[in-house]
Design a protein around this motif. Structure first.
Motif, PDB file in Angstrom:
ATOM      1  N   UNK A 145      63.634   6.624  33.720  1.00 31.47           N
ATOM      2  CA  UNK A 145      62.609   7.032  32.770  1.00 31.47           C
ATOM      3  C   UNK A 145      63.180   7.576  31.467  1.00 31.47           C
ATOM      4  N   UNK A 146      64.430   7.975  31.474  1.00 32.05           N
ATOM      5  CA  UNK A 146      65.029   8.611  30.305  1.00 32.05           C
ATOM      6  C   UNK A 146      65.401   7.567  29.263  1.00 32.05           C
ATOM      7  N   UNK A 147      64.995   7.817  28.027  1.00 32.83           N
ATOM      8  CA  UNK A 147      65.332   6.910  26.923  1.00 32.83           C
ATOM      9  C   UNK A 147      66.823   6.982  26.611  1.00 32.83           C
ATOM     10  N   UNK A 148      67.397   5.848  26.275  1.00 27.44           N
ATOM     11  CA  UNK A 148      68.799   5.746  25.851  1.00 27.44           C
ATOM     12  C   UNK A 148      69.786   6.219  26.911  1.00 27.44           C
ATOM     13  N   UNK A 149      69.427   6.103  28.170  1.00 25.77           N
ATOM     14  CA  UNK A 149      70.342   6.440  29.265  1.00 25.77           C
ATOM     15  C   UNK A 149      70.032   5.517  30.436  1.00 25.77           C
ATOM     16  N   UNK A 150      71.043   5.232  31.220  1.00 27.84           N
ATOM     17  CA  UNK A 150      70.879   4.358  32.386  1.00 27.84           C
ATOM     18  C   UNK A 150      71.109   5.168  33.663  1.00 27.84           C
ATOM     19  N   UNK A 200      74.229   0.236  36.801  1.00 29.95           N
ATOM     20  CA  UNK A 200      73.649   0.678  35.541  1.00 29.95           C
ATOM     21  C   UNK A 200      72.251   0.069  35.407  1.00 29.95           C
ATOM     22  N   UNK A 201      71.249   0.920  35.545  1.00 35.49           N
ATOM     23  CA  UNK A 201      69.855   0.469  35.453  1.00 35.49           C
ATOM     24  C   UNK A 201      69.241   1.078  34.192  1.00 35.49           C
ATOM     25  N   UNK A 202      68.833   0.240  33.234  1.00 32.58           N
ATOM     26  CA  UNK A 202      68.319   0.736  31.960  1.00 32.58           C
ATOM     27  C   UNK A 202      66.914   1.341  32.055  1.00 32.58           C
ATOM     28  N   UNK A 203      66.515   1.961  30.979  1.00 34.23           N
ATOM     29  CA  UNK A 203      65.185   2.570  30.857  1.00 34.23           C
ATOM     30  C   UNK A 203      64.097   1.558  31.172  1.00 34.23           C
ATOM     31  N   UNK A 204      63.055   2.015  31.857  1.00 37.38           N
ATOM     32  CA  UNK A 204      61.889   1.235  32.252  1.00 37.38           C
ATOM     33  C   UNK A 204      62.156   0.259  33.398  1.00 37.38           C
ATOM     34  N   UNK A 219      66.284  12.910  47.023  1.00 31.86           N
ATOM     35  CA  UNK A 219      66.944  11.893  46.211  1.00 31.86           C
ATOM     36  C   UNK A 219      67.477  12.578  44.956  1.00 31.86           C
ATOM     37  N   UNK A 220      68.719  12.278  44.648  1.00 30.64           N
ATOM     38  CA  UNK A 220      69.369  12.824  43.437  1.00 30.64           C
ATOM     39  C   UNK A 220      69.753  11.639  42.559  1.00 30.64           C
ATOM     40  N   UNK A 221      69.262  11.640  41.329  1.00 30.71           N
ATOM     41  CA  UNK A 221      69.490  10.546  40.375  1.00 30.71           C
ATOM     42  C   UNK A 221      70.346  11.072  39.230  1.00 30.71           C
ATOM     43  N   UNK A 222      71.436  10.366  38.924  1.00 29.34           N
ATOM     44  CA  UNK A 222      72.303  10.763  37.824  1.00 29.34           C
ATOM     45  C   UNK A 222      72.259   9.688  36.743  1.00 29.34           C
ATOM     46  N   UNK A 223      72.099  10.151  35.497  1.00 30.98           N
ATOM     47  CA  UNK A 223      72.047   9.258  34.341  1.00 30.98           C
ATOM     48  C   UNK A 223      73.418   9.142  33.673  1.00 30.98           C
ATOM     49  N   UNK A 224      73.554   8.121  32.846  1.00 30.34           N
ATOM     50  CA  UNK A 224      74.814   7.866  32.142  1.00 30.34           C
ATOM     51  C   UNK A 224      75.199   9.001  31.199  1.00 30.34           C
ATOM     52  N   UNK A 225      74.238   9.826  30.769  1.00 38.91           N
ATOM     53  CA  UNK A 225      74.563  10.959  29.902  1.00 38.91           C
ATOM     54  C   UNK A 225      74.907  12.212  30.704  1.00 38.91           C
ATOM     55  N   UNK A 226      74.961  12.101  32.040  1.00 38.34           N
ATOM     56  CA  UNK A 226      75.321  13.230  32.891  1.00 38.34           C
ATOM     57  C   UNK A 226      74.142  14.047  33.396  1.00 38.34           C
TER      58      UNK A 226
END
Length: 191
Positions: A48-53, A100-104, A125-132
């Motif tokens: 859901x986060x913009x500009x992060x996978x 790497x799963x992109x936004x949306x 469930x713990x989800x980590x984004x590319x921005x940490x």
């Protein structure tokens, strides 16, 4: 009969509404399963986060839920934590990383599992984004990050009302329509 049909339509609309809002959260499907029966479950986690996978997803199995095996998840590495060994092994946590799963879009992982009996099984469930940044999908149903829950039942037939079946069918239709909408939004085709 008209009253039952009217209630069915209202329940169906409510199911569609709740299904559409549930698509924005991590979930394990099917949400209702037969107790003590092995079947395929799928964890879906939205990016859901913009500009992060989404780059890492960690699933902690609830007590009484057994994971027997996994389906391949291309592009992802899988690490499991377990207690015991051999036939006595019990998987307590699985971590998928390296993807790497992109936004949306949703990260999706399937596994064969079963419950030890009837009741609700709540996953963390713990989800980590590319921005940490991290999202903990472990809250109550009313929170912004609810934990996925599977309800295990002893039977689908005994005592199930027509209204319940109508609601379940409409909820399934809602899930399919939601998936089609997500795919259409991402520009993918169904073929």
């Amino acid at each position: 009969m008209k009253r039952a049909l009217g209630l069915g339509v209202i329940a169906g609309l409510a199911a569609l509404t709740s299904t559409a809002s549930a698509l924005a959260h991590a979930h394990v499907s099917p949400p209702v399963a037969l107790a003590k029966e092995g079947q395929v479950f799928t964890l879906a986690v939205p990016t859901e986060k913009e500009n992060a996978a989404t780059t890492t997803v960690e699933l902690t199995a609830p007590k009484g839920f057994s994971i027997e095996s996994f389906f391949p998840a291309p592009g992802w590495k899988r690490a499991v934590q377990q207690t015991g060994s051999g036939e006595e092994a019990h998987i307590t946590k699985v971590t998928w990383s390296g993807g790497s799963v992109p936004t949306q879009e949703d990260a999706s992982f399937s596994f064969l599992g079963s419950t030890s009996g009837s009741g609700d099984y709540t996953f963390d469930v713990r989800q980590t984004y590319s921005d940490g940044s991290v999202v903990e999908w472990s809250g109550p149903e009313s929170s912004d990050s609810p934990a996925p829950v599977v309800k295990a039942v002893s039977s689908f037939a005994g005592g199930t009302s027509t209204l319940t079946w109508v609601a379940l069918v409409l909820a399934a239709v809602g899930v399919v329509l939601g998936a089609i909408a997500v795919l259409a939004r991402s520009g993918r085709t169904l073929a």
